[in-house]
Write a protein that holds these residues in place. Structure first.
Motif, mmCIF file in Angstrom:
data_model
loop_
_atom_site.group_PDB
_atom_site.id
_atom_site.type_symbol
_atom_site.label_atom_id
_atom_site.label_comp_id
_atom_site.label_asym_id
_atom_site.label_seq_id
_atom_site.Cartn_x
_atom_site.Cartn_y
_atom_site.Cartn_z
ATOM 1 N N ALA A 29 14.053 -15.189 -32.097
ATOM 2 C CA ALA A 29 14.118 -16.646 -31.993
ATOM 3 C C ALA A 29 14.635 -17.256 -33.283
ATOM 4 C CB ALA A 29 12.736 -17.194 -31.652
ATOM 5 N N GLN A 30 14.148 -16.709 -34.420
ATOM 6 C CA GLN A 30 14.586 -17.212 -35.718
ATOM 7 C C GLN A 30 16.080 -16.971 -35.907
ATOM 8 O OE1 GLN A 30 12.510 -15.532 -39.019
ATOM 9 N NE2 GLN A 30 13.258 -17.035 -40.482
ATOM 10 N N ALA A 32 18.293 -16.741 -33.566
ATOM 11 C CA ALA A 32 19.015 -17.651 -32.683
ATOM 12 C C ALA A 32 19.054 -19.059 -33.268
ATOM 13 C CB ALA A 32 18.359 -17.671 -31.304
ATOM 14 N N ASP A 33 17.936 -19.467 -33.901
ATOM 15 C CA ASP A 33 17.885 -20.800 -34.503
ATOM 16 C C ASP A 33 18.919 -20.947 -35.612
ATOM 17 O OD1 ASP A 33 15.869 -21.608 -32.840
ATOM 18 O OD2 ASP A 33 14.246 -21.176 -34.261
ATOM 19 N N ASN A 34 19.145 -19.869 -36.357
ATOM 20 C CA ASN A 34 20.084 -19.912 -37.486
ATOM 21 C C ASN A 34 21.502 -19.508 -37.087
ATOM 22 O OD1 ASN A 34 17.971 -20.606 -39.200
ATOM 23 N ND2 ASN A 34 17.455 -18.456 -39.618
ATOM 24 N N TYR A 35 21.678 -19.180 -35.831
ATOM 25 C CA TYR A 35 22.973 -18.639 -35.375
ATOM 26 C C TYR A 35 23.940 -19.766 -35.006
ATOM 27 C CZ TYR A 35 26.418 -16.323 -32.422
ATOM 28 O OH TYR A 35 27.594 -15.878 -31.886
ATOM 29 N N SER A 37 25.481 -18.261 -38.680
ATOM 30 C CA SER A 37 25.476 -18.632 -40.091
ATOM 31 C C SER A 37 26.726 -18.116 -40.814
ATOM 32 C CB SER A 37 24.218 -18.082 -40.769
ATOM 33 O OG SER A 37 24.157 -16.670 -40.640
ATOM 34 N N PRO A 273 18.784 -16.005 -26.363
ATOM 35 C CA PRO A 273 19.119 -17.323 -26.922
ATOM 36 C C PRO A 273 20.511 -17.379 -27.532
ATOM 37 C CG PRO A 273 16.890 -16.679 -27.575
ATOM 38 C CD PRO A 273 17.525 -15.470 -26.951
ATOM 39 N N ILE A 274 20.949 -16.266 -28.111
ATOM 40 C CA ILE A 274 22.298 -16.229 -28.693
ATOM 41 C C ILE A 274 23.346 -16.227 -27.587
ATOM 42 C CG2 ILE A 274 23.919 -14.746 -29.960
ATOM 43 C CD1 ILE A 274 21.661 -14.074 -31.872
ATOM 44 N N ARG A 277 23.665 -19.664 -26.440
ATOM 45 C CA ARG A 277 24.408 -20.463 -27.431
ATOM 46 C C ARG A 277 25.911 -20.236 -27.274
ATOM 47 N NH1 ARG A 277 25.849 -23.861 -30.670
ATOM 48 N NH2 ARG A 277 25.465 -23.960 -32.912
#
Length: 333
Positions: A29-30, A32-35, A37, A273-274, A277
């Motif tokens: 999840a982390q 994906a949140d930063n994806y 970068s 999640p990626i 995205r």
């Protein structure tokens, strides 16, 4: 008391399992949140300048606005798209290497290359992007201007005319073999080592007939070097208003077989999640007026087919093309 302790043990076990799941999910999840970068690499399993490459570059440029990072096209050609497809499948499943899948790489190669069949389950479809018509063309020296004239000429002299295809068992081979069978013609099929050499000989008049995807064929049509006869497309394209489709001529099977598609895939194991995205970024790009305008000029149609439907189409096309290859007697290498 025993019942109470048993229930307590079960609850404790479930809680522990849930905690473990949360610990495993947290990094994904982390990430994906930063994806993303950093820039994303988009592998195109064919050489620059072909239809796959042209579509990939248009979509990649459109995805930048949504992702906030560049999507850099990396061409890895060879073995009919197999080398690039293997590279995609073998990449880290982190969303930073994605790939273009085509009707050839995903639904023809697994039946003609043993190595391609071994990639089953190693790639995950993300989104189907566009469909692209194929156009059947002739060299000007053939002296025909339309499909009726073309058919009259090839039927008057069976076996006298030839067509270049990118190799035995390729989509181009399937298209022309089906053309001969459906329309009762005898155009000699000449296999080449790739689409480029076949197209070069068609431009030189060494073979009189060529079928190619519209984006890469259009410059030669506009330059008068090849004359379009018929399209495999949902409808006529504005750039070639006088060229009919197989569909309107009553040959729906040829029309469906000749309509190519392109989509995004990622290595298996890429976090959901990626994938979401990437799908959202691709759909956003396809809805951009600039991207739509550029696709339209090359005869491509934006599709936006989601992951599950895209997977279903791949499975259906794979089954259809396997049956055609078996009929032609093409064996896996």
């Amino acid at each position: 008391m025993t019942s109470f302790l048993a229930r307590r043990t079960v609850v404790s076990t479930l809680c522990a399992a849930a905690a473990c799941a949360l610990l495993v999910a947290a990094p994904a999840a982390q990430a994906a949140d930063n994806y993303p970068s950093k820039p994303v690499k988009l592998i195109v399993p064919f050489a620059p300048g072909g239809s796959t490459d042209i579509v990939a570059r248009v979509v990649a440029e459109g995805m930048r606005a949504s992702l906030g990072q560049s999507v850099v096209v990396d061409n890895k050609a060879g073995a009919g798209g197999l080398l690039g497809t293997e590279t995609i499948a073998q990449s880290a499943p982190d969303g930073y290497t994605i790939g273009m899948a085509t009707v050839s790489t995903a639904t023809v190669n697994p039946s003609i290359f043993t190595r391609a069949a071994k990639l089953e389950g190693k790639l995950v479809p993300v989104v189907k992007l566009v469909t692209v018509p194929s156009v059947y063309m002739v060299h000007p020296s053939m002296g025909v201007k339309d499909f009726q004239g073309f058919m009259a000429k090839v039927k008057a002299k069976p076996g006298d005319y030839s067509v270049g295809v990118p190799g035995l068992g390729t989509l181009g081979h399937l298209m022309m073999a089906s053309f001969n069978e459906t329309l009762k013609t005898d155009i000699q099929i000449v296999p080449y080592r790739g689409n480029g050499p076949a197209l070069n000989d068609a431009l030189a008049g060494m073979v009189q007939v060529m079928a190619d995807q519209l984006p890469s064929a259009m410059p030669h049509i506009k330059g008068g070097k090849l004359v379009p006869m018929v399209l495999a497309a949902d409808r006529r394209v504005p750039e070639l208003p006088d060229v009919p489709t197989f569909k309107e001529l009553g040959h729906a099977d040829l029309n469906e077989l000749g309509m190519s598609w392109f989509g995004l895939v990622v290595p298996a194991g890429t976090p959901a999640p990626i994938i979401k995205r990437l799908q959202d970024a691709a759909v956003s790009a396809l809805r951009s007026p600039d991207v739509q305008g550029r696709l339209k000029t090359m005869g491509a149609t934006a599709v936006e087919m989601d992951q599950s439907k895209f997977a279903s189409q791949i499975a259906a096309d794979l089954q259809r093309n396997k049956a055609l290859l078996d009929k032609l007697g093409v064996k896996p290498e």
